[in-house]
Write a protein that holds these residues in place. Structure first.
Motif, PDB file in Angstrom:
ATOM      1  N   SER A  14       0.822  -1.205   0.000  1.00  0.00           N
ATOM      2  CA  SER A  14       0.000   0.000   0.000  1.00  0.00           C
ATOM      3  C   SER A  14       0.853   1.249   0.000  1.00  0.00           C
ATOM      4  O   SER A  14       0.463   2.268  -0.534  1.00  0.00           O
ATOM      5  N   THR A  15       2.048   1.206   0.583  1.00  0.00           N
ATOM      6  CA  THR A  15       2.890   2.391   0.588  1.00  0.00           C
ATOM      7  C   THR A  15       3.490   2.638  -0.791  1.00  0.00           C
ATOM      8  O   THR A  15       3.666   3.770  -1.191  1.00  0.00           O
ATOM      9  N   ALA A  16       3.788   1.615  -1.532  1.00  0.00           N
ATOM     10  CA  ALA A  16       4.409   1.796  -2.842  1.00  0.00           C
ATOM     11  C   ALA A  16       3.394   2.144  -3.917  1.00  0.00           C
ATOM     12  O   ALA A  16       3.689   2.885  -4.836  1.00  0.00           O
ATOM     13  N   SER A  17       2.155   1.648  -3.815  1.00  0.00           N
ATOM     14  CA  SER A  17       1.200   1.853  -4.892  1.00  0.00           C
ATOM     15  C   SER A  17       0.588   3.240  -4.876  1.00  0.00           C
ATOM     16  O   SER A  17       0.057   3.691  -5.877  1.00  0.00           O
ATOM     17  N   ASN A  18       0.640   3.963  -3.748  1.00  0.00           N
ATOM     18  CA  ASN A  18       0.017   5.269  -3.671  1.00  0.00           C
ATOM     19  C   ASN A  18       0.962   6.396  -4.063  1.00  0.00           C
ATOM     20  O   ASN A  18       0.584   7.543  -4.012  1.00  0.00           O
ATOM     21  N   GLN A  19       2.158   6.105  -4.431  1.00  0.00           N
ATOM     22  CA  GLN A  19       3.088   7.147  -4.801  1.00  0.00           C
ATOM     23  C   GLN A  19       2.830   7.549  -6.245  1.00  0.00           C
ATOM     24  O   GLN A  19       2.882   6.744  -7.159  1.00  0.00           O
ATOM     25  N   ALA A  20       2.520   8.809  -6.428  1.00  0.00           N
ATOM     26  CA  ALA A  20       2.241   9.315  -7.761  1.00  0.00           C
ATOM     27  C   ALA A  20       3.471  10.055  -8.269  1.00  0.00           C
ATOM     28  O   ALA A  20       4.290  10.534  -7.499  1.00  0.00           O
ATOM     29  N   ALA A  21       3.567  10.152  -9.556  1.00  0.00           N
ATOM     30  CA  ALA A  21       4.711  10.814 -10.166  1.00  0.00           C
ATOM     31  C   ALA A  21       4.359  12.255 -10.489  1.00  0.00           C
ATOM     32  O   ALA A  21       3.229  12.572 -10.836  1.00  0.00           O
ATOM     33  N   LEU A  22       5.325  13.116 -10.373  1.00  0.00           N
ATOM     34  CA  LEU A  22       5.197  14.519 -10.721  1.00  0.00           C
ATOM     35  C   LEU A  22       5.633  14.666 -12.173  1.00  0.00           C
ATOM     36  O   LEU A  22       6.735  14.248 -12.534  1.00  0.00           O
ATOM     37  N   THR A  23       4.773  15.216 -13.003  1.00  0.00           N
ATOM     38  CA  THR A  23       5.095  15.355 -14.430  1.00  0.00           C
ATOM     39  C   THR A  23       4.836  16.785 -14.891  1.00  0.00           C
ATOM     40  O   THR A  23       4.049  17.512 -14.278  1.00  0.00           O
ATOM     41  N   THR A  24       5.494  17.162 -15.969  1.00  0.00           N
ATOM     42  CA  THR A  24       5.266  18.490 -16.518  1.00  0.00           C
ATOM     43  C   THR A  24       3.868  18.555 -17.113  1.00  0.00           C
ATOM     44  O   THR A  24       3.325  17.564 -17.582  1.00  0.00           O
ATOM     45  N   GLY A  25       3.273  19.736 -17.056  1.00  0.00           N
ATOM     46  CA  GLY A  25       1.929  19.937 -17.576  1.00  0.00           C
ATOM     47  C   GLY A  25       0.839  19.805 -16.527  1.00  0.00           C
ATOM     48  O   GLY A  25      -0.321  20.066 -16.794  1.00  0.00           O
ATOM     49  N   MET A  26       1.197  19.405 -15.312  1.00  0.00           N
ATOM     50  CA  MET A  26       0.204  19.270 -14.240  1.00  0.00           C
ATOM     51  C   MET A  26      -0.191  20.649 -13.715  1.00  0.00           C
ATOM     52  O   MET A  26       0.615  21.573 -13.716  1.00  0.00           O
ATOM     53  N   THR A  27      -1.430  20.758 -13.236  1.00  0.00           N
ATOM     54  CA  THR A  27      -1.867  21.986 -12.582  1.00  0.00           C
ATOM     55  C   THR A  27      -1.420  21.954 -11.126  1.00  0.00           C
ATOM     56  O   THR A  27      -0.959  20.931 -10.628  1.00  0.00           O
ATOM     57  N   ALA A  28      -1.598  23.074 -10.438  1.00  0.00           N
ATOM     58  CA  ALA A  28      -1.205  23.145  -9.029  1.00  0.00           C
ATOM     59  C   ALA A  28      -2.007  22.151  -8.199  1.00  0.00           C
ATOM     60  O   ALA A  28      -1.467  21.487  -7.314  1.00  0.00           O
ATOM     61  N   ASP A  29      -3.296  22.025  -8.471  1.00  0.00           N
ATOM     62  CA  ASP A  29      -4.131  21.072  -7.724  1.00  0.00           C
ATOM     63  C   ASP A  29      -3.685  19.634  -7.976  1.00  0.00           C
ATOM     64  O   ASP A  29      -3.687  18.808  -7.057  1.00  0.00           O
ATOM     65  N   GLN A  30      -3.319  19.317  -9.202  1.00  0.00           N
ATOM     66  CA  GLN A  30      -2.873  17.960  -9.520  1.00  0.00           C
ATOM     67  C   GLN A  30      -1.549  17.633  -8.828  1.00  0.00           C
ATOM     68  O   GLN A  30      -1.346  16.506  -8.388  1.00  0.00           O
ATOM     69  N   THR A  31      -0.656  18.618  -8.716  1.00  0.00           N
ATOM     70  CA  THR A  31       0.616  18.362  -8.032  1.00  0.00           C
ATOM     71  C   THR A  31       0.394  18.125  -6.547  1.00  0.00           C
ATOM     72  O   THR A  31       1.028  17.259  -5.958  1.00  0.00           O
ATOM     73  N   VAL A  32      -0.522  18.892  -5.949  1.00  0.00           N
ATOM     74  CA  VAL A  32      -0.814  18.692  -4.528  1.00  0.00           C
ATOM     75  C   VAL A  32      -1.465  17.329  -4.318  1.00  0.00           C
ATOM     76  O   VAL A  32      -1.180  16.629  -3.349  1.00  0.00           O
ATOM     77  N   GLN A  33      -2.321  16.926  -5.248  1.00  0.00           N
ATOM     78  CA  GLN A  33      -2.959  15.611  -5.141  1.00  0.00           C
ATOM     79  C   GLN A  33      -1.927  14.496  -5.300  1.00  0.00           C
ATOM     80  O   GLN A  33      -1.991  13.485  -4.613  1.00  0.00           O
ATOM     81  N   ALA A  34      -0.960  14.674  -6.175  1.00  0.00           N
ATOM     82  CA  ALA A  34       0.035  13.636  -6.435  1.00  0.00           C
ATOM     83  C   ALA A  34       1.115  13.591  -5.358  1.00  0.00           C
ATOM     84  O   ALA A  34       1.544  12.511  -4.954  1.00  0.00           O
ATOM     85  N   MET A  35       1.573  14.746  -4.884  1.00  0.00           N
ATOM     86  CA  MET A  35       2.726  14.800  -3.995  1.00  0.00           C
ATOM     87  C   MET A  35       2.378  15.196  -2.564  1.00  0.00           C
ATOM     88  O   MET A  35       3.224  15.121  -1.697  1.00  0.00           O
ATOM     89  N   PRO A  52       0.705  18.305   0.101  1.00  0.00           N
ATOM     90  CA  PRO A  52       0.959  19.747   0.170  1.00  0.00           C
ATOM     91  C   PRO A  52       2.460  20.036   0.171  1.00  0.00           C
ATOM     92  O   PRO A  52       3.224  19.311   0.805  1.00  0.00           O
ATOM     93  N   PRO A  53       2.875  21.081  -0.544  1.00  0.00           N
ATOM     94  CA  PRO A  53       4.312  21.381  -0.611  1.00  0.00           C
ATOM     95  C   PRO A  53       4.824  21.917   0.721  1.00  0.00           C
ATOM     96  O   PRO A  53       4.088  22.554   1.479  1.00  0.00           O
ATOM     97  N   ASP A  54       6.096  21.660   0.983  1.00  0.00           N
ATOM     98  CA  ASP A  54       6.729  22.177   2.190  1.00  0.00           C
ATOM     99  C   ASP A  54       7.016  23.671   2.054  1.00  0.00           C
ATOM    100  O   ASP A  54       6.929  24.409   3.028  1.00  0.00           O
ATOM    101  N   LEU A  55       7.384  24.089   0.861  1.00  0.00           N
ATOM    102  CA  LEU A  55       7.650  25.499   0.578  1.00  0.00           C
ATOM    103  C   LEU A  55       6.868  25.908  -0.657  1.00  0.00           C
ATOM    104  O   LEU A  55       6.788  25.152  -1.630  1.00  0.00           O
ATOM    105  N   LYS A  56       6.334  27.115  -0.627  1.00  0.00           N
ATOM    106  CA  LYS A  56       5.524  27.618  -1.743  1.00  0.00           C
ATOM    107  C   LYS A  56       5.885  29.090  -1.902  1.00  0.00           C
ATOM    108  O   LYS A  56       5.709  29.869  -0.965  1.00  0.00           O
ATOM    109  N   ASP A  57       6.432  29.475  -3.064  1.00  0.00           N
ATOM    110  CA  ASP A  57       6.810  30.863  -3.252  1.00  0.00           C
ATOM    111  C   ASP A  57       6.721  31.250  -4.721  1.00  0.00           C
ATOM    112  O   ASP A  57       6.401  30.430  -5.572  1.00  0.00           O
TER     113      ASP A  57
END
Length: 153
Positions: free
Chosen positions: A23-44, A46-51
């Motif tokens: 279960s820990t390995a299957s839920n890891q999503a990849a970050l890819t170019t072309g994603m929106t901000a919401d998609q990156t937060v869903q995949a990765m 919440p970011p630790d730093l946002k600027d």
């Protein structure tokens, strides 16, 4: 207790361990170019730093940048609010742990503790993976747990 009952219980425990570790390995999503901000937060998560940083394309505008310290990923968004570039950084925690490992003297062999540490390490690792699987099931970030060195108990 019969041998059949004991074998059934052992199989059930192994199945639970397999599910927890998978279960820990299957839920890891990849970050890819072309994603929106919401998609990156869903995949990765919440970011630790946002600027905001100057646009790398030198258009004079500023663009959004998200940084995830645990995974060492940096996503720089373009003017269309989609990921334009992904960079890998060395997490400071990893670098610090590697530096400490290099400066520590090698551990001495203890004829009693060392064999016991290695004997019970699979059980300790199983509990660590079960804990990671349970925290992932609760909705926390899903990532592979860091296992300690078996020689250090």
């Amino acid at each position: 207790m019969s041998a059949r009952c004991l074998a059934a219980r052992a199989a059930a425990v192994l199945l639970v361990l397999a599910i927890a570790s998978c279960s820990t390995a299957s839920n890891q999503a990849a970050l890819t170019t072309g994603m929106t901000a919401d998609q990156t937060v869903q995949a990765m998560g919440p970011p630790d730093l946002k600027d905001s940083v100057p646009d790398p394309n030198h258009s004079g505008a500023t663009v959004l940048r998200y940084v995830w310290l645990d995974s060492g990923k940096v996503a720089v968004f373009g003017s269309n609010d989609r990921v334009a570039s992904i960079q890998q950084i060395e997490p400071s925690e990893k670098a610090q742990a590697e530096a400490e490992a290099r400066t520590q003297p090698p551990s001495t062999f203890d004829p009693i503790a060392t064999p016991l540490n290695y004997t019970f390490f699979p059980i300790k690792a199983a509990f660590i993976y079960i804990g990671a699987g349970l925290s992932c099931a609760e909705g926390a970030t899903c990532q592979k747990p860091k296992l300690p060195d078996p020689s250090h108990g």
